[in-house]
Write a protein that holds these residues in place. Structure first.
Motif, mmCIF file in Angstrom:
data_model
loop_
_atom_site.group_PDB
_atom_site.id
_atom_site.type_symbol
_atom_site.label_atom_id
_atom_site.label_comp_id
_atom_site.label_asym_id
_atom_site.label_seq_id
_atom_site.Cartn_x
_atom_site.Cartn_y
_atom_site.Cartn_z
ATOM 1 N N ALA A 79 0.862 -1.186 0.000
ATOM 2 C CA ALA A 79 0.000 0.000 0.000
ATOM 3 C C ALA A 79 0.895 1.231 0.000
ATOM 4 O O ALA A 79 1.977 1.223 0.607
ATOM 5 N N GLY A 80 0.448 2.277 -0.684
ATOM 6 C CA GLY A 80 1.289 3.464 -0.791
ATOM 7 C C GLY A 80 0.498 4.753 -0.773
ATOM 8 O O GLY A 80 -0.732 4.759 -0.869
ATOM 9 N N LEU A 81 1.232 5.854 -0.664
ATOM 10 C CA LEU A 81 0.660 7.191 -0.692
ATOM 11 C C LEU A 81 1.598 8.085 -1.495
ATOM 12 O O LEU A 81 2.791 8.182 -1.197
ATOM 13 N N ASN A 82 1.049 8.711 -2.544
ATOM 14 C CA ASN A 82 1.831 9.607 -3.400
ATOM 15 C C ASN A 82 1.259 11.016 -3.312
ATOM 16 O O ASN A 82 0.044 11.201 -3.159
ATOM 17 N N GLY A 83 2.134 12.008 -3.434
ATOM 18 C CA GLY A 83 1.666 13.380 -3.365
ATOM 19 C C GLY A 83 2.569 14.337 -4.107
ATOM 20 O O GLY A 83 3.753 14.059 -4.340
ATOM 21 N N GLY A 84 1.998 15.452 -4.517
ATOM 22 C CA GLY A 84 2.765 16.504 -5.166
ATOM 23 C C GLY A 84 2.183 17.864 -4.812
ATOM 24 O O GLY A 84 0.976 17.988 -4.575
ATOM 25 N N PHE A 85 3.046 18.874 -4.759
ATOM 26 C CA PHE A 85 2.595 20.235 -4.441
ATOM 27 C C PHE A 85 3.362 21.212 -5.311
ATOM 28 O O PHE A 85 4.596 21.240 -5.305
ATOM 29 N N ASN A 86 2.610 21.992 -6.095
ATOM 30 C CA ASN A 86 3.220 22.972 -6.983
ATOM 31 C C ASN A 86 2.631 24.356 -6.695
ATOM 32 O O ASN A 86 1.496 24.637 -7.081
ATOM 33 N N PRO A 87 3.383 25.232 -6.022
ATOM 34 C CA PRO A 87 2.880 26.578 -5.728
ATOM 35 C C PRO A 87 3.276 27.604 -6.788
ATOM 36 O O PRO A 87 3.053 28.808 -6.602
ATOM 37 N N PHE A 88 3.851 27.161 -7.898
ATOM 38 C CA PHE A 88 4.442 28.074 -8.880
ATOM 39 C C PHE A 88 3.486 28.337 -10.051
ATOM 40 O O PHE A 88 2.712 27.458 -10.427
ATOM 41 N N HIS A 100 -1.141 23.430 -7.868
ATOM 42 C CA HIS A 100 -2.045 22.369 -7.418
ATOM 43 C C HIS A 100 -1.450 21.609 -6.242
ATOM 44 O O HIS A 100 -0.245 21.614 -6.006
ATOM 45 N N LEU A 101 -2.350 20.985 -5.522
ATOM 46 C CA LEU A 101 -2.008 20.023 -4.474
ATOM 47 C C LEU A 101 -2.627 18.696 -4.885
ATOM 48 O O LEU A 101 -3.804 18.641 -5.247
ATOM 49 N N PHE A 102 -1.824 17.620 -4.847
ATOM 50 C CA PHE A 102 -2.290 16.320 -5.316
ATOM 51 C C PHE A 102 -1.945 15.245 -4.286
ATOM 52 O O PHE A 102 -0.811 15.172 -3.800
ATOM 53 N N VAL A 103 -2.937 14.406 -3.931
ATOM 54 C CA VAL A 103 -2.737 13.306 -2.986
ATOM 55 C C VAL A 103 -3.405 12.053 -3.563
ATOM 56 O O VAL A 103 -4.549 12.115 -4.022
ATOM 57 N N SER A 104 -2.688 10.910 -3.520
ATOM 58 C CA SER A 104 -3.233 9.692 -4.121
ATOM 59 C C SER A 104 -2.794 8.450 -3.338
ATOM 60 O O SER A 104 -1.645 8.017 -3.457
ATOM 61 N N PRO A 105 -3.699 7.860 -2.548
ATOM 62 C CA PRO A 105 -3.399 6.547 -1.948
ATOM 63 C C PRO A 105 -3.594 5.447 -2.982
ATOM 64 O O PRO A 105 -4.406 5.585 -3.912
ATOM 65 N N GLU A 106 -2.851 4.345 -2.836
ATOM 66 C CA GLU A 106 -2.952 3.254 -3.798
ATOM 67 C C GLU A 106 -2.672 1.920 -3.122
ATOM 68 O O GLU A 106 -2.093 1.863 -2.031
ATOM 69 N N ILE A 107 -3.082 0.854 -3.797
ATOM 70 C CA ILE A 107 -2.782 -0.508 -3.350
ATOM 71 C C ILE A 107 -2.328 -1.307 -4.568
ATOM 72 O O ILE A 107 -2.845 -1.118 -5.670
ATOM 73 N N ARG A 108 -1.328 -2.179 -4.362
ATOM 74 C CA ARG A 108 -0.760 -2.944 -5.469
ATOM 75 C C ARG A 108 -0.780 -4.445 -5.160
ATOM 76 O O ARG A 108 -0.596 -4.845 -4.010
ATOM 77 N N ARG A 109 -0.941 -5.209 -6.234
ATOM 78 C CA ARG A 109 -0.812 -6.659 -6.138
ATOM 79 C C ARG A 109 0.342 -7.075 -7.053
ATOM 80 O O ARG A 109 0.312 -6.861 -8.259
ATOM 81 N N TYR A 126 -7.125 12.939 -5.031
ATOM 82 C CA TYR A 126 -7.782 14.230 -4.782
ATOM 83 C C TYR A 126 -6.809 15.327 -5.175
ATOM 84 O O TYR A 126 -5.587 15.216 -4.947
ATOM 85 N N SER A 127 -7.333 16.402 -5.774
ATOM 86 C CA SER A 127 -6.489 17.537 -6.129
ATOM 87 C C SER A 127 -7.261 18.843 -5.995
ATOM 88 O O SER A 127 -8.439 18.916 -6.355
ATOM 89 N N HIS A 128 -6.588 19.842 -5.445
ATOM 90 C CA HIS A 128 -7.070 21.228 -5.499
ATOM 91 C C HIS A 128 -6.178 21.944 -6.498
ATOM 92 O O HIS A 128 -4.952 21.857 -6.407
ATOM 93 N N PHE A 129 -6.767 22.641 -7.464
ATOM 94 C CA PHE A 129 -5.959 23.171 -8.563
ATOM 95 C C PHE A 129 -6.319 24.606 -8.909
ATOM 96 O O PHE A 129 -7.440 25.079 -8.652
#
Length: 218
Positions: A79-88, A100-109, A126-129
């Motif tokens: 299981a993982g959690l990925n994120g990115g934040f760009n204030p530019f 934008h602000l980006f958050v993404s949980p995931e699960i892998r097999r 989820y993203s706020h942009f």
């Protein structure tokens, strides 16, 4: 007598050739065994990993700082959690924006063992942009070139990928997939304090891809 000497030389040459051929076969077998051993050691090393940190190189194309974390749950699942934040750009007067602000949980097999070889997965996002004057590849969402959109979106998706072990601590993986979701936003002219055109909401679909550099912490 001469015939005997010639036959003896032919016999010696045949033996030498047989020895060379045998040595070549042994070297090939040794190389094959070495390759199998390295694959086995690599798989064991990967399955021993429990927690990794990752960075998406393709996400860097948008100049977005990003980071991901992944935790081993069992022999086949992570299981993982990925994120990115760009204030530019921080200057509101700039016409082009990709904030934008980006958050993404995931699960892998994983098909072989965790953190090695092929895998499939599912994710939420989820993203706020705050985007304007943005040109997406393949001609997607052309209206973003002429307007500023500010709002939120949620999505879910699926993906396939493959991970290559580079060393006990480093790996690289590539993945491709698709997200589908829903966005709600307000529309403006691209310029700072541009004319407000109203608000809208709509479903969307977006292909995704990643090339991740992985560091094994534990």
């Amino acid at each position: 007598m001469k015939l005997f000497v010639i036959l003896r030389e032919i016999c010696h040459q045949t033996k030498d050739y047989s020895q060379i051929t045998e040595m070549r076969k042994r070297r090939k077998l040794q190389a094959f065994a070495l390759a199998l051993a390295s694959m086995f050691i690599g798989a064991n090393s990967a399955s021993a990993q429990t927690f990794v940190v990752k960075h998406n190189l393709l996400y860097d194309a948008s100049l977005t700082p990003n980071l991901g974390f992944e935790l081993r749950l069992s022999d086949k699942w992570t299981a993982g959690l990925n994120g990115g934040f760009n204030p530019f750009p921080t200057d509101d007067a700039k016409k082009t924006k990709y904030r934008h602000l980006f958050v993404s949980p995931e699960i892998r097999r994983w098909f072989c063992s965790t953190f090695a070889g092929s895998y499939v997965g599912m994710n939420a996002a989820y993203s706020h942009f705050n985007w304007s004057n943005v040109k997406f590849p393949f001609g997607l969402y052309p209206s973003l070139k002429d307007h500023r959109y500010q709002g939120d979106m949620v999505a879910a998706g699926a993906f396939y990928g493959y991970s290559w072990i580079l060393s006990p601590h480093w790996s690289i993986e590539a993945e491709i997939g698709i997200d589908v979701g829903y966005a709600w936003f307000k529309m403006y002219d691209c310029e700072h304090c541009g004319t407000y055109y109203g608000k809208d909401d709509k479903p969307f679909a977006m292909p995704k891809a990643g090339i991740n550099i992985i560091y094994n912490i534990k």
